[in-house]
Scaffold this motif. Structure first.
Motif: not given
Ligand code: ADP
Length: 182
Positions: A36, A127, A31-32, A140, A129, A53, A59, A85, A57, A92, A88
């Motif tokens: 993106r 990482r 999903s991430g 997160r 990002r 993002l 979506v 992902g 938080k 969902q 979550r």
């Protein structure tokens, strides 16, 4: 096989999902990554979610569920998939169960990646990002604990947990061993 990966941010789900997808011959659906790609492509949805993002938080469920519903309608998912992902939260998860029920299908296994907290922040900072600053990482993680961790109870019947500290190859082996016979 219809597989869901669960674990805190930085647990290595994305890395393992790519390898496992290759080995099991099913698509990796992150999903991430889907969000993106929308952001990068400048789509309406991308504009809607970009700042969410960046803040770490979640979506809103209606947006996320619709995006995943569309992805799961693609023909390559007929033979199974690895979801990374999503879901979550339990809302969902209910939506996912509904989508699959219409195809007379269900999730076969939920694979949990276990990593101690101290290790997670270090990995994510490495990482780098845009949502990998320390404050956003902590946000997160907090959301993971409050929203996502209840999935472990929700999926307790089909949950398998692996130790996700070690070499990438070693963890892949643990995952495949855990999935064998499922
Ligand atoms: P990580 O697992 O490292 O947190 P992801 O790539 O899975 O990274 O997700 C990045 C961001 O995308 C999340 O912080 C959130 O804003 C959004 N996101 C991804 N999946 C979902 C989802 N299922 N529901 C709501 N928001 C999501």
């Amino acid at each position: 096989m219809r597989l869901v990966l669960v674990g805190p941010p930085g647990a290595g789900k994305g890395t393992q999902a790519a390898v496992l997808a290759e080995q099991l011959g099913v698509p990796h659906i992150s999903s991430g990554d889907l969000f993106r790609a929308h952001i990068k492509g400048g789509t309406e949805l991308g504009k809607q979610v970009s700042s969410i993002l960046d803040e770490g938080k979640l979506v809103p469920d209606d947006v996320t569920n619709e995006m995943v519903r569309e992805r799961l309608a693609e023909p390559d998912t007929a033979k199974g998939f690895i979801l990374d992902g999503f879901p979550r939260n339990t809302g969902q998860a209910d939506v996912l169960a509904g989508i699959l029920a219409k195809q007379d299908a269900k999730i076969d296994v939920v694979l949990q990646f276990e990593v101690p907290d101290e290790e997670l922040v270090a990995r994510l900072l490495e990482r780098g990002r845009t949502d990998d600053t320390e404050a956003v990482i902590r946000e997160r993680q907090a959301i993971y604990r409050s929203e996502t961790a209840p999935l472990l109870e929700y999926y307790s019947d089909i949950l398998v947990t692996i130790d996700a500290v070690g070499d990438v190859e070693e963890i892949t082996k643990r995952a495949l061993d855990a999935l064998r016979g499922r």
